[in-house]
Design an enzyme around this catalytic site. Sequence first.
Site, short mmCIF file in Angstrom:
data_model
loop_
_atom_site.label_atom_id
_atom_site.label_comp_id
_atom_site.label_asym_id
_atom_site.label_seq_id
_atom_site.Cartn_x
_atom_site.Cartn_y
_atom_site.Cartn_z
N ASP A 283 5.34 34.92 14.92
CA ASP A 283 5.60 33.62 14.31
C ASP A 283 6.73 32.98 15.13
O ASP A 283 7.31 33.59 16.01
CB ASP A 283 5.93 33.74 12.82
CG ASP A 283 5.62 32.41 12.11
OD1 ASP A 283 5.43 31.40 12.81
OD2 ASP A 283 5.57 32.38 10.87
C1 BGC Z 1 5.06 28.96 10.65
C2 BGC Z 1 3.66 29.26 11.11
C3 BGC Z 1 3.19 28.19 12.07
C4 BGC Z 1 4.17 28.14 13.23
C5 BGC Z 1 3.78 27.13 14.28
C6 BGC Z 1 6.00 28.71 11.81
O1 BGC Z 1 7.25 28.23 11.38
O2 BGC Z 1 5.52 30.03 9.86
O3 BGC Z 1 2.80 29.35 10.00
O4 BGC Z 1 1.90 28.48 12.51
O5 BGC Z 1 5.45 27.79 12.73
O6 BGC Z 1 3.90 25.85 13.84
#
Ligand code: BGC
Length: 740
Positions: A283
Amino acid sequence: MVLKSSLTITFSLVAFLGFAQKLKPVDQRVDELLAKMTLVEKIGQLNQYTSDRLATGPIAPNSNKFNDIKQGRLGSMLNVEGAKETRMVQEYAMQSRLKIPLLFGRDVIHGYRVTFPVPLAEASSWDLNAIELSARIAATEAAAAGLHWTFAPMVDISRDPRWGRVVEGAGEDPYLGSLIAKARVKGFQGKQLGDLDAVMACAKHFAAYGAAIAGRDYNSVDISERALWEIYLPPFKAAVDAGAATFMNSFNDLNGIPATGNKYLQRDILKGKWQYSGFVVSDWASIAEMVAHGYAKDKSQAAERAILAGSDMDMEGNAYISSLSNLVKLGKVPESLIDDAVRRILRKKFELGLFEDPFRFSDEKREKKVLGAQEHHKAALEAAEKSIVLLKNENQLLPLDRTMKKIAVIGPLAKSGYDMRGAWSVYWKDDHLVSLYEGLQAKLNGKAQLLYAKGCGIEDTSTAGFTEAVETARKADVVIMAVGEKWDMSGEAKSRSDIRIPGVQEELIEAVKATGKKVVVLVMAGRPLIFNYTAANADAILYTWFLGSEAGNAMANVLYGDYNPSGKLPITFPRAQGQIPIYYNYRNTGRPLTGKDMSYKSAYIDVSNKPAYAFGYGLSYTSFSMSNLQLSKKDLKTDGTLKVTFTITNTGKYSGEEVVQLYLHDLVASVARPVKELKDFQKVKLAPNESKTLTFEIDKEKLSFYNEAMHWGTEPGEFKLMIGNSSDNILLETNFVLNN
Ligand code: BGC
C-alpha cells in the site's frame, strides 16, 4: 523502388519476429527478458511512483521521476490520467535500454467517468450480475483512458461502521463478501487480460485491515487466528480463485507484524498455500512506514523485511529503489527473490499485450467514444435503484400517491449532486451527477409542484433555517427529506467516533415532523449511521447511501414506485455507538439473553442487544410469504447433498423482488459456532399472487468449519437450517443431522 521493397522486407521481418515472439509461452519470454536485465533494472520493475498531480497519499518528493523511467528504474506509475498523459509517460519508458513498458494503475473503485453507487451500496443489491456489470463498465472506461490496472476490489470485511473505509467494501459477511469479490474481479478483468476493455484487478488490503481497533483508520489489528480464517480471509481466497491479477497488502499490523512485512500472510498463505501467481503491491509507502511501526530501524531494513515477506512492488515508498541493490550485494536478500518478484510483474505486462504495443490502451479516440456512454448511464441507474434499502414504510406511504400536487423537498442533501459521487470518485464530472431535487423535477415534469428549503447545512449547529423549512412543509401534501453525511465523511482516513447523523439534521426532521405532515426521510451516507429519532418517527425511510451519477433519478423512481426497492443491508446498523462492533454471526455465549430477564445475562443495562437494523434487512412495497419447507432427507452423509425446497409467494399488490437468505447453525461442535451463518441466497422476482418453488443445496462445503486444530472440515451432528428475508426475520426453520 529498391528502397521501398527493402523497407517492406524489413517491416515484414519485424512483424514476423514480433509474431514469432508472441507465439512463445509467456514464461519463456519473461525468462529471456530477465536474463538481459541488470540488477538495477530488475529492481526498477519493483518500483512504483505516483504522478505528482493526483496524489492519493503523502508524496515523497522526487524531481527525477522521468529520468528514472528512462534509466529503467521504474516499473509502474499510479495516478496518471487519460489516454494522452499515459501515452506521454509511456514514451519515456520507450527510451529506456530494454523498453519495458510501464503499468498504469489507479483507484477505479466504483466507476470511472460514469460513477456507480459506492461499493457498500452496491453490496446492498445482493445482485451479483449487476455488481459484475458495474465493474465491467468501470474497466471498459478505465482501459479506454489508458489504464491497465485498478486498485480494486477492496474485499476487507468490516464489523465497525466507525471505520470510514466500510464504504469501499461489501460489508460484514464473509460469504456475501466472497461472492461480491468474485463478481468484481470478473467484472474488472472481463474475458481475459489483454483485451482492450479489461484491467487488472487488485484484491486489497491483505489482510484484516477492516478490523482496525476502535474503527480508527490505519490502526493495529489484533484478532485470533480463527477470526482471520473465518471472517477476514475468505473474500481474498475468492479473489485468488477468480483469477485476480494482483493483490495489495495493507497498512495495519496484524497481531504485531505489519501486513507489508508479514511473511505468514504473503509467502505462507497467499503464495504458498493458495499458490498465487500474481504479484503483490504494497500500500502507499507501507514498506517505508514499517519504520514508524517500530518493525524496521530504517528504510533499508524495511525493504529487506518486505521483500523477504513477499511484497513484490513498492508503491511510492522509495524503499526498494534506494536499498535493494545494496541488500543483494550484502547477501541479505537473495537475488532469486528479486527475480521471482520481477517475473510476476513482467508476466502481467506480457499478458496485457504491452510488449506488442505499449500504447495500445492509450487511444484518445477510443477514450472519447467510450467515456460516459449512454449505456453506462443506464447500467448506473439500474445499479443505483437496486442499491436503495427501504427501512420503514408506515401505512404504505410509499410509493407516493401521484395525485399529490405539492411536494416539499427539505434538507441539506436535497439539491446536492456533488455529494452523490461518494468517496473515491476522482473522474466524475459535475454535470453527470443528478441530485434528488433534479431527479424529482424530471420525474414530475411539471405535474406537481416542488417546494424546497435547505433547513440547515450537513454539519451545522445553527437552527436558523428551520422556520423556512417548517413553513415549506406546511404548504405541502408530503415532505421528502434528504439528510446524511457529506461525500467525504467516509473513505480513507475518515473514521468517525460519533456516527449519528451529523449536526442538527435530526432536529430538523423533528421540527418538520411537528407540522403533522407525512415525512419520508432519505439517508445518504457512506456507512451505517445512527438515527434513532428518525427510525421511531419518520413515516418512511430509504437508505440511499451515495448512488453516483444517476442518484436523483434512481431515488425518484423508487419514491414513485417505478422501481420497487429490493436492497438488503450488507452490514448491521447499531442503535448505540457502545454496541460496536456489532454483527449478526456472533456466538451464543454461556449466558445468552433469551427472555426479558437481563440479570446476569450477556446484555447491556442501558440498551438492547438488538441492532437498529439487522444484516440482511430491507423491505419492499409488496409482501412475500414462504411456506412448505421440505428437505430431501433428514440425515445427510458427509459426501451427500441435501436438497431444500420451499414456496415463496408474492402476497402484496406490486411486482417485486425478494432476497431469500439461508442460514445454518451447527448446534454442538468442538468449537462453539455462530448462532447463524449465511450460506446461500437467491434474489427472485415475483408478480402479485405469483408463487415459485425455490431450491437450495447443502453440501459438505457449507457445513465445514475450522476445528480446534484449525483444520477445515465437518463434524457429525445436528444443524439448524433457517430461511428468511433478513438475519432477524426467519420464516422457515428445521433441523437435520450430518452423519459420517
Ligand atoms: C490506499 C489504497 C489505494 C492507494 C493508492 C492508499 O492510501 O490505502 O487503497 O489503492 O492509496 O491510491
